[in-house]
Design an enzyme around this catalytic site. Sequence first.
Site: not given
Length: 239
Positions: A55, A138
């Site tokens: 991330c 995601r």
Amino acid sequence: MEETIKNEVISMPRIGDKAPSFKANTTQGEINFPQDYSGNWVILFSHPADFTPVCTSEFMTFATMEKQFEEANCKLVGLSVDGLYSHIAWLRTIKEKIEYKGMKNVEVNFPLIEDITMNVAKKYGMIQPNEDSTKAVRAVFFIDPKGIIRTIIYYPLSLGRNFDELYRVLIALQTADEFNVATPADWRPGEDVIVPPAGSCGTAKDRMEGKEEMYCHDWFFCTKPIAKEKVMEKVLKQK
Ligand code: BEZ
């Protein structure tokens, strides 16, 4: 679309749907979504958790490209099921401490939604319990200036996104709208685009006889050039 997983109804918006609306706190203040973004394209994306390596690499990349998306009239909005203070601390750490692939001092200026209740994540099908029931996958939602979902891409937790591809998708969607065309496999601005299929036998015949300005592989598969400058001029003019 709704799917029942472990006795819970999970909503999964689809391409063509109106983007589900919500109010949320973000690192840039409260937002009223998608109303606040009316007239802009917006990419709403989720990440599994703050202070995690994939991330972090994604945020640094996206923040570095924010101007490029802004120039194409597209705002970025992030989300995870972490709280606001975690978001603030993580973004401060990224700016102050992390250097990665030549990127450093990276400031994330787009809003990052706090979603501890998972209210937004559940509305957008970002919680996919068989991947992880406590973290968002995601997800990437491309929403057009009228608030309609135009593309959805989901990635698993372990796979960092390709942000050049996300930019390519945005420009391809805008090109399809602006020029009434479709884009073929692996299309990039400057390459030939696909013209809508012939709607009558007469048109099909004309095309095969070379009476229209296009190249036909067969009557149903015709392409024409659009210069990269013309594509980018339209895209960048929208603002
Ligand atoms: C990461 O961003 O590194 C990550 C987050 C959740 C699970 C696995 C990896």
